[in-house]
Every structure is written in structure tokens, then in C-alpha cells.
Scaffold this motif. Structure first.
Motif, PDB file in Angstrom:
ATOM      1  N   ALA A  51       0.815  -1.214   0.000  1.00  0.00           N
ATOM      2  CA  ALA A  51       0.000   0.000   0.000  1.00  0.00           C
ATOM      3  C   ALA A  51       0.848   1.263   0.000  1.00  0.00           C
ATOM      4  O   ALA A  51       0.399   2.327  -0.453  1.00  0.00           O
ATOM      5  CB  ALA A  51      -0.926   0.009   1.212  1.00  0.00           C
ATOM      6  N   ARG A 134      -8.229  -4.911  -8.706  1.00  0.00           N
ATOM      7  CA  ARG A 134      -6.844  -5.028  -8.244  1.00  0.00           C
ATOM      8  C   ARG A 134      -5.911  -4.182  -9.108  1.00  0.00           C
ATOM      9  O   ARG A 134      -4.897  -3.660  -8.618  1.00  0.00           O
ATOM     10  CB  ARG A 134      -6.413  -6.500  -8.266  1.00  0.00           C
ATOM     11  CG  ARG A 134      -5.035  -6.752  -7.642  1.00  0.00           C
ATOM     12  CD  ARG A 134      -5.023  -6.343  -6.191  1.00  0.00           C
ATOM     13  NE  ARG A 134      -3.722  -6.580  -5.575  1.00  0.00           N
ATOM     14  CZ  ARG A 134      -2.702  -5.721  -5.592  1.00  0.00           C
ATOM     15  NH1 ARG A 134      -2.832  -4.561  -6.203  1.00  0.00           N
ATOM     16  NH2 ARG A 134      -1.562  -6.018  -5.002  1.00  0.00           N
ATOM     17  N   GLU A 137      -5.327  -0.637  -7.925  1.00  0.00           N
ATOM     18  CA  GLU A 137      -4.226  -0.453  -6.977  1.00  0.00           C
ATOM     19  C   GLU A 137      -2.881  -0.503  -7.680  1.00  0.00           C
ATOM     20  O   GLU A 137      -1.960   0.237  -7.325  1.00  0.00           O
ATOM     21  CB  GLU A 137      -4.297  -1.515  -5.882  1.00  0.00           C
ATOM     22  CG  GLU A 137      -3.063  -1.640  -5.008  1.00  0.00           C
ATOM     23  CD  GLU A 137      -2.616  -0.320  -4.384  1.00  0.00           C
ATOM     24  OE1 GLU A 137      -1.422  -0.200  -4.076  1.00  0.00           O
ATOM     25  OE2 GLU A 137      -3.448   0.599  -4.230  1.00  0.00           O
ATOM     26  N   ASP A 138      -2.740  -1.375  -8.679  1.00  0.00           N
ATOM     27  CA  ASP A 138      -1.498  -1.394  -9.451  1.00  0.00           C
ATOM     28  C   ASP A 138      -1.254  -0.032 -10.090  1.00  0.00           C
ATOM     29  O   ASP A 138      -0.135   0.479 -10.089  1.00  0.00           O
ATOM     30  CB  ASP A 138      -1.566  -2.474 -10.544  1.00  0.00           C
ATOM     31  CG  ASP A 138      -1.602  -3.885  -9.964  1.00  0.00           C
ATOM     32  OD1 ASP A 138      -0.932  -4.117  -8.948  1.00  0.00           O
ATOM     33  OD2 ASP A 138      -2.301  -4.739 -10.529  1.00  0.00           O
ATOM     34  N   ASN A 140      -2.461   2.686  -8.977  1.00  0.00           N
ATOM     35  CA  ASN A 140      -2.317   3.646  -7.890  1.00  0.00           C
ATOM     36  C   ASN A 140      -0.842   3.902  -7.571  1.00  0.00           C
ATOM     37  O   ASN A 140      -0.468   4.972  -7.089  1.00  0.00           O
ATOM     38  CB  ASN A 140      -3.033   3.117  -6.646  1.00  0.00           C
ATOM     39  CG  ASN A 140      -3.139   4.158  -5.551  1.00  0.00           C
ATOM     40  OD1 ASN A 140      -3.693   5.220  -5.761  1.00  0.00           O
ATOM     41  ND2 ASN A 140      -2.610   3.845  -4.377  1.00  0.00           N
ATOM     42  N   ASP A 141       0.007   2.914  -7.860  1.00  0.00           N
ATOM     43  CA  ASP A 141       1.432   3.056  -7.589  1.00  0.00           C
ATOM     44  C   ASP A 141       2.100   4.098  -8.482  1.00  0.00           C
ATOM     45  O   ASP A 141       3.218   4.531  -8.203  1.00  0.00           O
ATOM     46  CB  ASP A 141       2.139   1.709  -7.777  1.00  0.00           C
ATOM     47  CG  ASP A 141       1.704   0.691  -6.739  1.00  0.00           C
ATOM     48  OD1 ASP A 141       1.230   1.118  -5.664  1.00  0.00           O
ATOM     49  OD2 ASP A 141       1.822  -0.525  -6.995  1.00  0.00           O
ATOM     50  N   SER A 145      -3.354   8.478  -8.881  1.00  0.00           N
ATOM     51  CA  SER A 145      -4.621   8.108  -8.263  1.00  0.00           C
ATOM     52  C   SER A 145      -4.804   8.834  -6.935  1.00  0.00           C
ATOM     53  O   SER A 145      -3.845   9.177  -6.249  1.00  0.00           O
ATOM     54  CB  SER A 145      -4.682   6.595  -8.050  1.00  0.00           C
ATOM     55  OG  SER A 145      -5.836   6.252  -7.328  1.00  0.00           O
ATOM     56  N   TYR A 149      -3.228   5.181   1.493  1.00  0.00           N
ATOM     57  CA  TYR A 149      -3.432   4.358   2.670  1.00  0.00           C
ATOM     58  C   TYR A 149      -4.273   5.129   3.701  1.00  0.00           C
ATOM     59  O   TYR A 149      -4.040   6.303   3.910  1.00  0.00           O
ATOM     60  CB  TYR A 149      -2.073   3.984   3.279  1.00  0.00           C
ATOM     61  CG  TYR A 149      -2.167   3.011   4.439  1.00  0.00           C
ATOM     62  CD1 TYR A 149      -2.254   1.653   4.196  1.00  0.00           C
ATOM     63  CD2 TYR A 149      -2.180   3.470   5.750  1.00  0.00           C
ATOM     64  CE1 TYR A 149      -2.343   0.752   5.252  1.00  0.00           C
ATOM     65  CE2 TYR A 149      -2.274   2.582   6.800  1.00  0.00           C
ATOM     66  CZ  TYR A 149      -2.362   1.226   6.541  1.00  0.00           C
ATOM     67  OH  TYR A 149      -2.460   0.343   7.585  1.00  0.00           O
ATOM     68  N   ASN A 152      -6.376   2.423  -0.080  1.00  0.00           N
ATOM     69  CA  ASN A 152      -5.848   1.516  -1.086  1.00  0.00           C
ATOM     70  C   ASN A 152      -5.591   0.120  -0.540  1.00  0.00           C
ATOM     71  O   ASN A 152      -5.472  -0.844  -1.300  1.00  0.00           O
ATOM     72  CB  ASN A 152      -4.571   2.088  -1.710  1.00  0.00           C
ATOM     73  CG  ASN A 152      -3.458   2.275  -0.694  1.00  0.00           C
ATOM     74  OD1 ASN A 152      -3.689   2.316   0.504  1.00  0.00           O
ATOM     75  ND2 ASN A 152      -2.241   2.421  -1.184  1.00  0.00           N
ATOM     76  N   LEU A 155      -7.797  -2.708  -1.584  1.00  0.00           N
ATOM     77  CA  LEU A 155      -7.656  -3.239  -2.936  1.00  0.00           C
ATOM     78  C   LEU A 155      -6.454  -4.160  -3.079  1.00  0.00           C
ATOM     79  O   LEU A 155      -6.093  -4.548  -4.185  1.00  0.00           O
ATOM     80  CB  LEU A 155      -7.521  -2.077  -3.937  1.00  0.00           C
ATOM     81  CG  LEU A 155      -8.605  -0.997  -3.871  1.00  0.00           C
ATOM     82  CD1 LEU A 155      -8.373   0.042  -4.959  1.00  0.00           C
ATOM     83  CD2 LEU A 155      -9.987  -1.603  -4.003  1.00  0.00           C
ATOM     84  N   ILE A 156      -5.823  -4.508  -1.966  1.00  0.00           N
ATOM     85  CA  ILE A 156      -4.629  -5.347  -1.989  1.00  0.00           C
ATOM     86  C   ILE A 156      -4.959  -6.691  -1.350  1.00  0.00           C
ATOM     87  O   ILE A 156      -5.691  -6.777  -0.374  1.00  0.00           O
ATOM     88  CB  ILE A 156      -3.465  -4.661  -1.235  1.00  0.00           C
ATOM     89  CG1 ILE A 156      -3.101  -3.345  -1.913  1.00  0.00           C
ATOM     90  CG2 ILE A 156      -2.244  -5.569  -1.166  1.00  0.00           C
ATOM     91  CD1 ILE A 156      -2.057  -2.540  -1.177  1.00  0.00           C
TER      92      ILE A 156
END
Length: 371
Positions: A51, A134, A137-138, A140-141, A145, A149, A152, A155-156
């Protein structure tokens, strides 16, 4: 129809209670050993590090430290948790899945649903939705986005399983209500519609990121090729089974083919993203996210000459494994099994579909959106 509480339901509830008490109580009484050494190390620590886009997180007597360099993780003192799966966590997830499936059987029995394979078809978009969510979240890195935390973390893995399960449960309850209130002819259609709606919203969000985030790109060729390969392979497998081994699909029919299709999606998406990512427009080939994928890729590279893997890649055995394994598992669902316990049979097939189509959709969309 109201069903009296059975001994099995009481036993399931008791086991759930004992397990929660053991984890919570053990974490309070023995925080370093139970929480730090087990819960944090194998389950929540990887989520926490993922996250925060960290290389690892270190637990040291209750203190949590995020590290962003692999070299520092390797020399860190304390309990180190890295993003991703481990053998312990995957076994834990599998056992939890089987246990929760039993509880879901009790639930759908009380709702009076889930006896037909139409239940699997109605849940099909939810498995796609789980994989697509999912990828949010990928993506989001990349930093564009708005999810941070602790949002997020929902979504992990494994938290996302509970997120998708909660949304699916709410959708199922609403669909059953709509059917019983005679707003719908059956619960399957509104349930499918809810799943399709969740999926559409998730894909719309990912498409929006393509516009606002330079690190997110759009490569639809991965989705087109993945589905083309999966449809072709599944059709060939279905034809071979119906012609030479008709007993393999005696208990599932078309539903069995749908399950095989989901796992072929997983295999095909891995081959395309891991071995041919650059050839299909990505700046680099993606890396495997699961230990099984990574083991097969490393085994293939260590077994075959480099000249061979450079030409045809190293992920193709994973596709073969998925085809054979899915076909074998589907063949275990014979007609007698379905007749004796239709709800549990259908739900097991849903679970088998989800563990293939969910990760496969994630890998396919990771490549499609370049994340």
C-alpha cells in the motif's frame, strides 16, 4: 422457507469464533510471536508495504518501518515483510477460502439460491471485477490516483477478497429482494447486472487514468489477444473432451467450459505480458506476481537453453499447466456430485473459476493499461 439451524452450522460458527479468539487473543498476549511473527509477517505486513509502494516493512517490537531499497530489506533486523505472496500466505488463503465457502453454502441455502449453474454465470462479471479492481491499486502506484493508505489497502490481497465478497454479498441480497418483490423475473439477471455495473465503473476509472496519468497507457491488443487465445483454446479443449472424453463434462457441461476458459485467460495473459510485453508495445515485459508463475518461469529458464527461451519465452508452460489442471479439476465434478449437493458443487465451481479468471484478468489489464 426458514431452515432450522443445523449442527454443521453451529460447528462452523464455533470454529470461526475459536479462530478469531485465538488470533486476537494471541496477538494481544504474544504480540511479537503471534501478530508480528505470523499475522504481520505473512498477511498484513505485505499489504502494508504494498500500500505504501515500499520494498518491505520491518516489525521490531511493535515499531513499523518502511524501507524502499531491497538491499536495506536484506540486512534489516526484525521481522521483514515484503509485498506479494508467500507459500504460507497462499496456503492460509486457500484454507480460509474453503472454510468461508462452507459458510457461504449455509447462507445461499437459507436464501434458496445457487442450485443451478446459472448462479455461476450470474457471478461471472464479479470475477472480472475483482481482477480489474486489483489493477486500480497497481495503477495507484504510479502516483496519479487519489487512493492512499488506508483506502488503497482495501484493494490489496487478501483484503480485496473481502472487499469484493462484501460487494457481491450486497448485490446478491439486493438481487434476491428484487426477485421476491417481483421487480425481476429471477435473481440471476439483476445479480449479473450489478456485477457488470461494478466492472464498467472500474474500467471507466482505469480509462480516466489513461488521460490524467502519463504513466498509464492503453494497449488493447493484450485484451484482444488474450480473449482470442482463450476462446480458441477453450473451444478446442471442449471439442476434444466432448468427442473423446464425454464423461469429463458430464457433471458440468458448458459451465465446465466457462471454468476452463477462465484459467486459460490466466495462462494466456501471463504468456503475453511476461514474454511478449515489449513486442506488443510495453516499455518492458511485466514480472510475475504469484510464486507459482515465478517458479514455472524460473524453472523453464533454468532447464531450456537461453536461445530457446529468448525465442518462445519462458511463461508458456504456465499456460499448459492451467489448461491441464483446469480440465482435470472440472472432470472431477461428475453428475452424481451435482445431484447430491448442487449448491456446494456450483459454489466450488465459482471458486475454481475465480482463482483463475480473477488473477488472469488482473494480468491482462495490467498489460492493457501498462501498469
Amino acid at each position: 422457507m426458514r431452515f432450522p439451524e443445523t449442527d454443521a452450522e453451529r460447528a462452523w460458527t464455533a470454529v470461526l469464533g475459536v479462530g478469531l479468539v485465538a488470533l486476537v487473543g494471541g496477538s494481544v498476549v504474544f504480540p511479537d510471536r503471534v501478530y508480528g511473527g505470523f499475522v504481520w509477517h505473512y498477511f498484513w505486513g505485505p499489504v502494508y508495504a504494498d500500500a505504501h509502494s515500499a520494498a518491505c516493512t520491518v516489525w521490531d517490537g511493535g515499531a513499523r518501518t518502511l524501507l524502499y531499497e531491497n538491499a536495506r530489506c536484506a540486512t534489516a533486523s526484525g521481522i521483514v515483510a515484503e509485498p506479494g505472496y508467500t507459500l504460507v500466505s497462499e496456503v492460509g488463503y486457500a484454507l480460509t477460502l474453503v472454510f468461508m465457502l462452507t459458510g457461504v453454502v449455509f447462507l445461499i441455502r437459507r436464501l434458496g439460491v445457487g442450485e443451478e449453474y446459472s448462479f455461476l454465470y450470474a457471478l461471472f462479471p464479479f470475477t472480472l471485477f475483482g481482477g480489474a479492481l486489483r489493477v486500480v491499486e497497481d495503477a495507484n502506484d504510479t502516483g496519479a490516483s487519489a487512493l492512499h493508505y488506508p483506502l488503497n489497502a482495501f484493494l490489496i490481497s487478501p483484503v480485496i477478497y473481502f472487499t469484493v465478497f462484501a460487494l457481491t454479498l450486497v448485490a446478491l441480497l439486493l438481487a434476491v429482494w428484487l426477485a421476491r418483490a417481483e421487480y425481476a423475473a429471477s435473481y440471476e439477471r439483476p445479480l449479473f447486472a450489478f456485477g457488470a455495473g461494478f466492472l464498467a465503473l472500474t474500467l471507466a476509472y482505469l480509462c480516466a487514468l489513461v488521460v490524467v496519468d502519463p504513466a498509464v497507457s492503453f494497449h488493447p491488443v493484450f485484451t484482444v489477444l488474450t480473449y482470442a487465445i482463450a476462446l480458441g483454446v477453450t473451444a478446442a479443449d471442449y471439442w476434444l473432451l466432448t468427442r473423446y472424453a464425454p464423461g469429463a463434462l458430464s457433471g458440468t457441461g458448458v459451465a465446465g467450459a466457462v471454468v476452463i476458459f477462465g484459467h486459460v485467460i490466466d495462462g494466456a495473459s501471463n504468456v503475453l505480458a511476461l514474454d511478449f510485453g515489449q513486442e506488443l508495445g510495453l516499455p518492458y515485459d511485466l514480472t510475475p506476481k504469484h510464486p507459482v508463475n515465478q517458479f514455472i518461469v524460473e524453472f523453464t529458464r533454468g532447464t531450456l537453453p537461453a536461445s530457446v527461451t529468448e525465442t518462445i519465452g519462458a511463461a508458456w508452460p504456465f499456460l499448459l499447466v492451467k489448461i491441464v489442471a483446469a480440465t482435470f479439476v472440472v472432470s472431477l465434478f461428475d453428475r452424481r456430485m451435482y445431484e447430491e449437493n448442487p449448491r456446494y458443487t456450483v459454489l466450488l465451481l465459482v471458486a475454481v473459476l475465480a482463482v483463475g479468471l480473477g488473477p488472469g484478468t488482473r494480468d491482462m489489464l495490467r498489460a492493457t493499461f501498462g501498469v
